[in-house]
Design a protein around this motif. Structure first.
Motif, PDB file in Angstrom:
ATOM      1  N   GLY A   1      -1.401   6.798  -3.512  1.00 34.40           N
ATOM      2  CA  GLY A   1      -1.543   5.923  -2.367  1.00 34.40           C
ATOM      3  C   GLY A   1      -1.514   4.445  -2.693  1.00 34.40           C
ATOM      4  N   GLY A   2      -1.303   4.035  -3.949  1.00 41.10           N
ATOM      5  CA  GLY A   2      -1.254   2.602  -4.224  1.00 41.10           C
ATOM      6  C   GLY A   2      -1.322   2.291  -5.696  1.00 41.10           C
ATOM      7  N   PHE A   3      -1.594   1.048  -5.997  1.00 46.41           N
ATOM      8  CA  PHE A   3      -1.721   0.590  -7.360  1.00 46.41           C
ATOM      9  C   PHE A   3      -3.068  -0.079  -7.531  1.00 46.41           C
ATOM     10  N   ALA A   4      -3.590  -0.060  -8.734  1.00 44.02           N
ATOM     11  CA  ALA A   4      -4.823  -0.769  -9.050  1.00 44.02           C
ATOM     12  C   ALA A   4      -4.548  -1.664 -10.241  1.00 44.02           C
ATOM     13  N   MET A   5      -5.197  -2.790 -10.281  1.00 42.97           N
ATOM     14  CA  MET A   5      -5.103  -3.676 -11.431  1.00 42.97           C
ATOM     15  C   MET A   5      -6.383  -3.477 -12.237  1.00 42.97           C
ATOM     16  N   VAL A   6      -6.238  -3.006 -13.473  1.00 43.36           N
ATOM     17  CA  VAL A   6      -7.405  -2.705 -14.288  1.00 43.36           C
ATOM     18  C   VAL A   6      -7.282  -3.387 -15.642  1.00 43.36           C
ATOM     19  N   ALA A   7      -8.428  -3.625 -16.248  1.00 44.60           N
ATOM     20  CA  ALA A   7      -8.466  -4.225 -17.576  1.00 44.60           C
ATOM     21  C   ALA A   7      -8.177  -3.146 -18.612  1.00 44.60           C
TER      22      ALA A   7
ATOM     23  N   TYR B   1      -3.773  -1.294  -2.526  1.00 49.98           N
ATOM     24  CA  TYR B   1      -3.101  -1.707  -1.316  1.00 49.98           C
ATOM     25  C   TYR B   1      -1.882  -0.838  -1.142  1.00 49.98           C
ATOM     26  N   PRO B   2      -1.624  -0.403   0.001  1.00 50.85           N
ATOM     27  CA  PRO B   2      -2.451  -0.503   1.190  1.00 50.85           C
ATOM     28  C   PRO B   2      -3.484   0.612   1.228  1.00 50.85           C
ATOM     29  N   LYS B   3      -4.514   0.416   2.000  1.00 53.17           N
ATOM     30  CA  LYS B   3      -5.531   1.453   2.153  1.00 53.17           C
ATOM     31  C   LYS B   3      -4.963   2.549   3.050  1.00 53.17           C
ATOM     32  N   PRO B   4      -5.037   3.809   2.620  1.00 56.99           N
ATOM     33  CA  PRO B   4      -4.481   4.883   3.442  1.00 56.99           C
ATOM     34  C   PRO B   4      -5.246   5.031   4.759  1.00 56.99           C
ATOM     35  N   PRO B   5      -4.549   5.403   5.817  1.00 57.22           N
ATOM     36  CA  PRO B   5      -5.238   5.631   7.089  1.00 57.22           C
ATOM     37  C   PRO B   5      -6.131   6.860   6.992  1.00 57.22           C
TER      38      PRO B   5
ATOM     39  N   GLU C   1       2.130   1.303   9.730  1.00 57.35           N
ATOM     40  CA  GLU C   1       0.976   0.417   9.528  1.00 57.35           C
ATOM     41  C   GLU C   1       1.073  -0.126   8.112  1.00 57.35           C
ATOM     42  N   GLY C   2       1.267  -1.426   7.990  1.00 53.98           N
ATOM     43  CA  GLY C   2       1.358  -1.984   6.653  1.00 53.98           C
ATOM     44  C   GLY C   2       1.886  -3.394   6.660  1.00 53.98           C
TER      45      GLY C   2
ATOM     46  N   GLY D   1      12.440 -21.171   0.677  1.00 53.48           N
ATOM     47  CA  GLY D   1      11.149 -21.687   1.089  1.00 53.48           C
ATOM     48  C   GLY D   1      10.540 -20.968   2.282  1.00 53.48           C
ATOM     49  N   ARG D   2      11.314 -20.173   2.989  1.00 54.63           N
ATOM     50  CA  ARG D   2      10.763 -19.426   4.127  1.00 54.63           C
ATOM     51  C   ARG D   2       9.962 -18.246   3.606  1.00 54.63           C
ATOM     52  N   VAL D   3       8.734 -18.121   4.075  1.00 56.36           N
ATOM     53  CA  VAL D   3       7.887 -16.983   3.724  1.00 56.36           C
ATOM     54  C   VAL D   3       7.275 -16.451   5.013  1.00 56.36           C
ATOM     55  N   CYS D   4       7.550 -15.202   5.312  1.00 58.09           N
ATOM     56  CA  CYS D   4       6.986 -14.525   6.474  1.00 58.09           C
ATOM     57  C   CYS D   4       6.285 -13.279   5.971  1.00 58.09           C
ATOM     58  N   GLU D   5       5.034 -13.126   6.354  1.00 59.33           N
ATOM     59  CA  GLU D   5       4.279 -11.962   5.910  1.00 59.33           C
ATOM     60  C   GLU D   5       3.276 -11.594   6.984  1.00 59.33           C
ATOM     61  N   ALA D   6       3.211 -10.311   7.301  1.00 55.45           N
ATOM     62  CA  ALA D   6       2.230  -9.815   8.255  1.00 55.45           C
ATOM     63  C   ALA D   6       1.843  -8.392   7.882  1.00 55.45           C
ATOM     64  N   ASP D   7       0.592  -8.073   8.101  1.00 54.16           N
ATOM     65  CA  ASP D   7       0.039  -6.753   7.848  1.00 54.16           C
ATOM     66  C   ASP D   7      -0.492  -6.261   9.188  1.00 54.16           C
ATOM     67  N   LYS D   8       0.240  -5.328   9.809  1.00 53.95           N
ATOM     68  CA  LYS D   8      -0.115  -4.902  11.157  1.00 53.95           C
ATOM     69  C   LYS D   8       0.579  -3.593  11.494  1.00 53.95           C
ATOM     70  N   SER D   9       0.549  -3.244  12.756  1.00 49.73           N
ATOM     71  CA  SER D   9       1.259  -2.078  13.253  1.00 49.73           C
ATOM     72  C   SER D   9       2.658  -2.507  13.689  1.00 49.73           C
ATOM     73  N   TRP D  10       3.683  -1.781  13.216  1.00 56.20           N
ATOM     74  CA  TRP D  10       5.087  -2.088  13.493  1.00 56.20           C
ATOM     75  C   TRP D  10       5.735  -0.881  14.152  1.00 56.20           C
ATOM     76  N   HIS D  11       6.778  -1.122  14.949  1.00 55.85           N
ATOM     77  CA  HIS D  11       7.485  -0.043  15.633  1.00 55.85           C
ATOM     78  C   HIS D  11       8.970  -0.097  15.282  1.00 55.85           C
ATOM     79  N   PHE D  12       9.489   1.009  14.751  1.00 55.59           N
ATOM     80  CA  PHE D  12      10.907   1.158  14.443  1.00 55.59           C
ATOM     81  C   PHE D  12      11.477   2.205  15.392  1.00 55.59           C
ATOM     82  N   ALA D  13      12.694   1.981  15.878  1.00 54.03           N
ATOM     83  CA  ALA D  13      13.301   2.943  16.797  1.00 54.03           C
ATOM     84  C   ALA D  13      14.814   2.933  16.669  1.00 54.03           C
ATOM     85  N   ILE D  14      15.412   4.053  17.076  1.00 57.80           N
ATOM     86  CA  ILE D  14      16.866   4.174  17.173  1.00 57.80           C
ATOM     87  C   ILE D  14      17.244   3.756  18.595  1.00 57.80           C
TER      88      ILE D  14
END
Length: 167
Positions: free
Chosen positions: A17-23, A36-40, A116-117, A128-141
């Motif tokens: 479900g993700g990656f961890a940064m460990v020493a 990241y991301p936390k599973p639902p 969700e992600g 220089g453009r940076v767009c980032e959002a963590d939310k609910s998204w909808h994909f459709a045909i």
């Protein structure tokens, strides 16, 4: 006499479900491992097997600022403990543009899915453009196309970003 400083290096470790940064072993760190991301909490709702198969067997993704041609990015859709994990990226071949997505599909219905992600666009269409959002998204045909298109078109700085996942 020369002074030396020590620096703790964290290593990425793959987890379900993700990656961890460990020493590394034997090192100490005040930084907690985080995923990241936390599973639902709920399993992915599969209401349509055709949509599920199209997403699992996808043929890549694109952001129109980068390319619609043969330089599509890659998408991985896989089940992890009953939840569909969705990760993908595309990198411009002749410039710095890139898009990445990382999260979970919460529902698959006839011709659509909900994700969700996080979606992140960097340096596209302009440096220089940076767009980032963590939310609910909808994909459709739509209109009998051979891809799922993100339905939130102007989610960042009023530019229309077409993000497509092909099948």
């Amino acid at each position: 006499m020369r002074a030396f400083s020590t620096r703790l290096v964290l290593l990425p470790v793959a987890l379900a479900g993700g990656f961890a940064m460990v020493a590394p072993s034997g090192a100490s760190s005040s930084i907690e491992a985080s995923r990241y991301p936390k599973p639902p909490l709920e399993a992915t709702r599969v209401l349509d097997r055709v949509t599920l198969n199209r997403l699992v067997q996808n043929k890549g993704m694109s952001l129109q600022w980068i390319s619609w041609d043969d330089s599509r990015g890659t998408v991985s859709a896989r089940m992890v403990d009953g939840r569909m994990r969705l990760t993908g990226s595309q990198f411009a071949t002749n410039g710095p543009g890139q898009i990445m997505l990382d999260g979970y599909v919460t529902e698959l219905g006839t011709g659509y899915f909900t994700f969700e992600g996080k979606i992140r666009i960097i340096d596209a269409p302009d440096g220089g453009r940076v767009c980032e959002a963590d939310k609910s998204w909808h994909f459709a045909i739509t209109q009998q196309r051979r891809y799922f298109r993100l339905r939130e078109f102007e989610w960042c700085d009023d530019l229309t970003d077409y993000i497509d996942i092909y099948f």
